[in-house]
Design a protein around this motif. Structure first.
Motif, PDB file in Angstrom:
ATOM      1  N   PHE A   1       0.729  -1.166   0.018  1.00 45.67           N
ATOM      2  CA  PHE A   1      -0.085   0.096   0.167  1.00 45.67           C
ATOM      3  C   PHE A   1       0.854   1.248   0.091  1.00 45.67           C
ATOM      4  N   PRO A   2       1.497   1.408  -0.932  1.00 47.84           N
ATOM      5  CA  PRO A   2       2.348   2.537  -1.033  1.00 47.84           C
ATOM      6  C   PRO A   2       1.732   3.931  -0.905  1.00 47.84           C
ATOM      7  N   ASN A   3       0.866   4.077  -1.083  1.00 48.20           N
ATOM      8  CA  ASN A   3      -0.001   5.530  -1.043  1.00 48.20           C
ATOM      9  C   ASN A   3      -0.473   5.816   0.347  1.00 48.20           C
ATOM     10  N   GLN A   4      -0.560   4.694   1.241  1.00 43.97           N
ATOM     11  CA  GLN A   4      -1.193   4.786   2.429  1.00 43.97           C
ATOM     12  C   GLN A   4       0.049   4.985   3.551  1.00 43.97           C
ATOM     13  N   ARG A   5      -0.158   6.024   4.526  1.00 46.25           N
ATOM     14  CA  ARG A   5       0.806   6.103   5.730  1.00 46.25           C
ATOM     15  C   ARG A   5      -0.092   5.541   6.820  1.00 46.25           C
ATOM     16  N   GLY A   6       1.035   5.571   8.055  1.00 47.33           N
ATOM     17  CA  GLY A   6       0.498   5.043   9.223  1.00 47.33           C
ATOM     18  C   GLY A   6       0.790   3.647   9.503  1.00 47.33           C
ATOM     19  N   TYR A   7       1.585   3.119   8.616  1.00 46.97           N
ATOM     20  CA  TYR A   7       2.078   1.690   8.987  1.00 46.97           C
ATOM     21  C   TYR A   7       3.502   1.378   9.249  1.00 46.97           C
ATOM     22  N   SER A   8       4.051   2.440   9.877  1.00 49.23           N
ATOM     23  CA  SER A   8       5.584   2.413  10.226  1.00 49.23           C
ATOM     24  C   SER A   8       5.723   1.327  11.363  1.00 49.23           C
ATOM     25  N   PRO A   9       6.905   0.689  11.555  1.00 50.10           N
ATOM     26  CA  PRO A   9       7.109  -0.091  12.661  1.00 50.10           C
ATOM     27  C   PRO A   9       6.668   0.434  13.989  1.00 50.10           C
ATOM     28  N   ARG A  10       6.860   1.739  14.027  1.00 49.00           N
ATOM     29  CA  ARG A  10       6.401   2.540  15.599  1.00 49.00           C
ATOM     30  C   ARG A  10       4.991   2.451  15.414  1.00 49.00           C
ATOM     31  N   SER A  11       4.356   2.836  14.365  1.00 48.09           N
ATOM     32  CA  SER A  11       2.855   2.726  14.238  1.00 48.09           C
ATOM     33  C   SER A  11       2.344   1.528  14.813  1.00 48.09           C
ATOM     34  N   LEU A  12       2.703   0.512  14.054  1.00 48.08           N
ATOM     35  CA  LEU A  12       2.373  -0.756  14.506  1.00 48.08           C
ATOM     36  C   LEU A  12       2.457  -1.194  15.934  1.00 48.08           C
ATOM     37  N   ARG A  13       3.555  -0.841  16.520  1.00 51.12           N
ATOM     38  CA  ARG A  13       3.583  -0.887  17.925  1.00 51.12           C
ATOM     39  C   ARG A  13       2.448  -0.195  18.703  1.00 51.12           C
ATOM     40  N   TYR A  14       2.355   0.946  18.393  1.00 49.68           N
ATOM     41  CA  TYR A  14       1.268   1.832  18.977  1.00 49.68           C
ATOM     42  C   TYR A  14      -0.115   0.772  18.937  1.00 49.68           C
ATOM     43  N   MET A  15      -0.163   0.533  17.745  1.00 48.30           N
ATOM     44  CA  MET A  15      -1.514  -0.394  17.696  1.00 48.30           C
ATOM     45  C   MET A  15      -1.546  -1.748  18.424  1.00 48.30           C
TER      46      MET A  15
ATOM     47  N   TRP B   1      -6.002  10.139  16.623  1.00 41.67           N
ATOM     48  CA  TRP B   1      -4.938   9.322  16.790  1.00 41.67           C
ATOM     49  C   TRP B   1      -3.660   9.998  17.695  1.00 41.67           C
ATOM     50  N   GLY B   2      -3.469  11.099  17.331  1.00 39.24           N
ATOM     51  CA  GLY B   2      -2.530  11.696  18.443  1.00 39.24           C
ATOM     52  C   GLY B   2      -2.574  11.694  19.745  1.00 39.24           C
ATOM     53  N   HIS B   3      -4.103  12.084  19.939  1.00 37.22           N
ATOM     54  CA  HIS B   3      -4.330  12.074  21.405  1.00 37.22           C
ATOM     55  C   HIS B   3      -4.105  10.482  21.819  1.00 37.22           C
ATOM     56  N   VAL B   4      -4.521   9.593  21.135  1.00 39.85           N
ATOM     57  CA  VAL B   4      -4.508   8.165  21.558  1.00 39.85           C
ATOM     58  C   VAL B   4      -2.974   7.797  22.208  1.00 39.85           C
ATOM     59  N   ARG B   5      -2.098   8.232  21.005  1.00 37.62           N
ATOM     60  CA  ARG B   5      -0.611   7.902  21.268  1.00 37.62           C
ATOM     61  C   ARG B   5      -0.046   8.615  22.580  1.00 37.62           C
ATOM     62  N   THR B   6      -0.809   9.908  22.964  1.00 38.82           N
ATOM     63  CA  THR B   6      -0.530  10.675  24.068  1.00 38.82           C
ATOM     64  C   THR B   6      -0.745   9.718  25.109  1.00 38.82           C
ATOM     65  N   LEU B   7      -2.208   9.383  25.252  1.00 40.01           N
ATOM     66  CA  LEU B   7      -2.451   8.525  26.544  1.00 40.01           C
ATOM     67  C   LEU B   7      -1.616   7.174  26.705  1.00 40.01           C
ATOM     68  N   LEU B   8      -1.201   6.677  25.412  1.00 41.35           N
ATOM     69  CA  LEU B   8      -0.310   5.484  25.614  1.00 41.35           C
ATOM     70  C   LEU B   8       1.035   5.643  26.202  1.00 41.35           C
ATOM     71  N   ASP B   9       1.666   6.949  25.625  1.00 42.19           N
ATOM     72  CA  ASP B   9       2.711   7.061  26.109  1.00 42.19           C
ATOM     73  C   ASP B   9       3.012   7.783  27.402  1.00 42.19           C
ATOM     74  N   SER B  10       2.208   8.476  27.947  1.00 43.16           N
ATOM     75  CA  SER B  10       2.254   9.286  29.170  1.00 43.16           C
ATOM     76  C   SER B  10       1.668   8.688  30.483  1.00 43.16           C
ATOM     77  N   LEU B  11       0.808   7.552  30.108  1.00 41.41           N
ATOM     78  CA  LEU B  11       0.058   7.099  31.435  1.00 41.41           C
ATOM     79  C   LEU B  11       0.296   5.590  31.569  1.00 41.41           C
ATOM     80  N   ASP B  12       0.113   5.154  32.696  1.00 42.82           N
ATOM     81  CA  ASP B  12       0.604   3.581  32.973  1.00 42.82           C
ATOM     82  C   ASP B  12      -0.792   2.621  33.077  1.00 42.82           C
ATOM     83  N   ASP B  13      -1.906   2.990  33.439  1.00 39.42           N
ATOM     84  CA  ASP B  13      -2.827   2.426  33.971  1.00 39.42           C
ATOM     85  C   ASP B  13      -3.925   2.766  33.071  1.00 39.42           C
TER      86      ASP B  13
END
Length: 361
Positions: free
Chosen positions: A86-100, A121-133
């Motif tokens: 899917f060369p024209n679609q973004r969002g599937y980098s290794p980092r993004s897959l780990r977030y998923m 999605w940016g808000h979701v990543r913030t929740l995953l990065d900043s909080l533990d429970d």
């Protein structure tokens, strides 16, 4: 002679604005509002579907990892193959897959009914990065959706521990306001974080008030969604005497005036007496009884004695709350950029942005 056919009972529409039928402006306004609402609803549906899509990918990867024992190298290879397919679609980098994967592990049940599915999605990543429970993540996800927080506001509230400060201020709302006390308790934080004022030790009440007004946008952000600033040293005349309240706000969502008094020392019974007096006067002289609910009073002091405050709150029938504030610790103040540094950086950013626009033109 015009060949225009006019329906019975209607008026011909001419090009000139002066020939428009009565009510056209209202019609246009209503349709524009509906179009804007539709765009917002469509955007929310698309965003929720994207978050669910990411969750499903994360769920698939997690299940395969658990069943077949895959490691992180497989995720890297999977990313490369997906981007090739899917060369024209973004969002599937290794980092993004780990977030998923992280998303699917934190919310193992269907993500659709959860508040987090309504966030960008940016808000979701913030929740995953900043909080533990999970409970804390759910708290911030719910509040962000309810109040429409930007990502920067979400980060601010996480960094200042809103989940520990909201709803814990001492108050008499249960006794003075028959309904909606939970919302009112959430309205008041303890302590308020006034790091942005840059105040050091030994500041006066005037210094504190001036700093809050000078940084009123940051102050409103710390107070929460819905507050509108009405004035500083707001004048009241009662009989032949004149009084001035420190700060007056109006809460647009709760339809209440809010009187804020500032004290740099410990909260005292007489402070609450004066605050109760101010709220009573605002109720009688400023509030619209057909539109506004009872005025609230908030005393923000440097310190408080819980027993003294509780007895003082019992002695008034005005809805009052007592909370505290904190400024930036002394050891961290030297790390803050000076106003001159901020001005220089802002100038450089504007120059760079302006240059980029000129090149694009």
């Amino acid at each position: 002679m015009s060949n225009e056919i006019v329906a019975p009972g209607s008026l011909p529409m001419q090009a000139g604005a002066g020939n428009l039928p009565p009510g056209y402006d209202s019609l246009l306004r209503d349709i524009k509002a509906e179009i804007g609402s539709a765009h917002l609803r469509v955007h929310r549906v698309i965003n929720t579907e994207m978050i669910e899509h990411y969750w499903r990918i994360g769920r698939i990867i997690l299940e395969r990892q658990e069943r077949e024992g895959w490691g992180t190298k497989v995720t890297t290879r999977l990313s490369a193959d997906l981007r090739t397919s899917f060369p024209n679609q973004r969002g599937y980098s290794p980092r993004s897959l780990r977030y998923m994967q992280h998303l699917a592990s934190v919310w193992p049940e269907a993500i659709g009914p959860q508040a987090v599915a309504q966030l960008p999605w940016g808000h979701v990543r913030t929740l995953l990065d900043s909080l533990d429970d999970r409970p804390t993540r759910d708290f911030y996800a719910t509040e962000a959706v309810r109040h429409g927080w930007s990502r920067n506001v979400l980060v601010h509230h996480i960094e200042t521990g809103l989940h520990l400060r909201q709803g814990v201020a001492l108050n008499n709302f249960d006794a003075t306001i028959p309904e909606g006390t939970d919302l009112l308790k959430e309205l008041v934080k303890d302590p308020y974080r006034f790091d942005f004022t840059r105040l050091g030790d030994g500041h006066s009440e005037l210094d504190l008030e001036s700093a809050l007004v000078d940084h009123v946008v940051r102050f409103l952000q710390e107070l929460g969604v819905g507050f509108a600033f009405m004035g500083r040293q707001y004048p009241l005349q009662v009989g032949s005497q004149h009084f001035k309240m420190d700060l007056l706000f109006y809460h647009a969502r709760l339809h209440r005036y809010v009187v804020v008094e500032l004290k740099i020392g410990r909260a005292q019974p007489e402070h609450l007496g004066k605050l109760g007096f101010y709220t009573a006067v605002v109720d009688d002289k400023i509030r619209d009884p057909e539109r506004d609910d009872a005025t609230l009073g908030i005393l923000i002091a440097a310190h408080r004695d819980e027993d003294v405050v509780q007895y003082s709150l019992r002695g008034t029938n005005q809805p009052l709350a007592v909370t505290t504030y904190r400024t930036l610790p002394a050891e961290l103040r030297p790390l803050l950029p000076s106003p001159e540094d901020l001005a220089r950086v802002t100038h450089e950013v504007l120059e760079k942005h302006g240059g980029a626009e000129a090149r694009e033109a």
